[in-house]
Each structure stands twice: as structure tokens, then as C-alpha cells.
Design a protein around this motif. Sequence first.
Motif, short mmCIF file in Angstrom:
data_model
loop_
_atom_site.label_atom_id
_atom_site.label_comp_id
_atom_site.label_asym_id
_atom_site.label_seq_id
_atom_site.Cartn_x
_atom_site.Cartn_y
_atom_site.Cartn_z
N GLY A 81 0.11 4.92 -0.47
CA GLY A 81 -0.59 4.95 0.39
C GLY A 81 -2.51 4.71 0.46
O GLY A 81 -2.41 4.58 -0.83
N ILE A 82 -3.07 5.49 1.22
CA ILE A 82 -4.52 5.29 1.17
C ILE A 82 -4.84 7.19 0.80
O ILE A 82 -4.73 7.86 1.44
N ASN A 83 -5.16 7.31 -0.74
CA ASN A 83 -5.59 8.67 -0.74
C ASN A 83 -4.47 9.87 -0.50
O ASN A 83 -4.17 10.42 0.41
N ILE A 96 0.65 -1.01 0.05
CA ILE A 96 0.00 -0.06 -0.18
C ILE A 96 0.82 1.13 0.22
O ILE A 96 0.70 2.12 -0.88
N ASN A 97 1.49 1.65 0.83
CA ASN A 97 2.54 2.37 0.69
C ASN A 97 3.33 2.92 -0.87
O ASN A 97 3.85 4.00 -0.38
N VAL A 105 0.08 4.51 5.38
CA VAL A 105 -0.68 3.25 6.13
C VAL A 105 1.24 2.99 7.51
O VAL A 105 1.75 2.68 7.04
#
Length: 202
Positions: free
Chosen positions: A76-78, A71-72, A82
Amino acid sequence: MTNKQSKLLMPNRRKVLGGLAAAGAATAMPGFIQAQTSEPIRIGFQVHRTGIGAAYGRWYDRTTNAAAKVINDAGGINGRPVEIIAEDDGTDPKRGAEIVEKFATHHKTDVAYGTLFSHVVIGSAPTAGELKMPYFIVSEGHHQASGMLNRWTMQPGITDVKSQVQAMAPFVTENLGKKITMIFPDFAFGHDHRDYFSAAVE
């Protein structure tokens, strides 16, 4: 006012539902509604590193960190990275509740997750409810679906024991017979197997 103007001002079902969903998300998880921030999303990982769940905890630990890296690495998320904050609960209900409280009051995590063993879930969930901490469990016990926990405890993406044994019971009785001996662990997960499988084969 023309009919065309009236239609423009009249909210449709999709817009209303979309607005309600956004408002609900903002109310339920205010930690995520932060405009223009690069602060990390802090996830409290309640991991069974020791105790009877250690064999599971080892792999949950590895896959959690691998997922966070993916994810990173992707941004990341938006745009927010994380951050995983792991604490060993010893596969112990009392320690589990203490860990959830520590996530909320000391680490200031946005959510907590990771609990597998049902007796630890049942021991920890009340604290998550009291502190209004979104608590994602990976237990297969029927306790969440039965309603015995609270609205802050969620069991996403997994079938529970009741559903599993009800699905397999016909195969067992049709192919192996109805005289069955069960060996089960003496906590909620095992009790679910005993109770729901016994009822399903009667």
C-alpha cells in the motif's frame, strides 16, 4: 548565547520550506494526514464505461485496477491499502458532475480521478471545486492550463493540446504545406486543436 547555539536555533531555508510544504499538504488533503491508521485510501474513479469514451474507459479501467493491485501487493501507500471505487459517468457532463458529488457525499473518497473527455471534465470540475474534492484529470484539453477551472482540479503528467500542436505545426508546414483540412470533435478537445493549430500555422 554562543554563535554555535544561535546557529542551532536559527531556522534555515530548507527547514522553513519543508515545514511550509508539510503544512500545505495537511491543509489541502486532510484525508491523507491520519496518524497510525490502516484505513484504505479511497480513490473515486470516474470511468467512461459507456458513451463515446467507452473504448478509452475499458483500458483506463484495466490499468487502474492493475496499478492498484501492484501498489497493494507492495504494502500500500505508507501502510494503507488503496481502494478503487469506480462509477460510470456515461461520458456525459451532467452525469459526471453527479458522480463527483457521489464520491464526496456517499462514498467519502479522498480524491477523484480518471476523466478523459474534455466536455465531461468541464462539466464535472465545478462540482469538485464546490465540494473541495481533489480532482485529478487525464484530459489533454487546454482548459485546466488556461485557468478556466479551479484550484481543486489538477492535470498531472500530461501535455495539453496547445503544447502538442504548437510543437508539431512547424513540421507540418515545412513538410506537408499550409493548406490543411481539419476534422475535429465538436467539444473542447477538438476546439483546442482547431484554434491552436490554426494559429500556429498562420
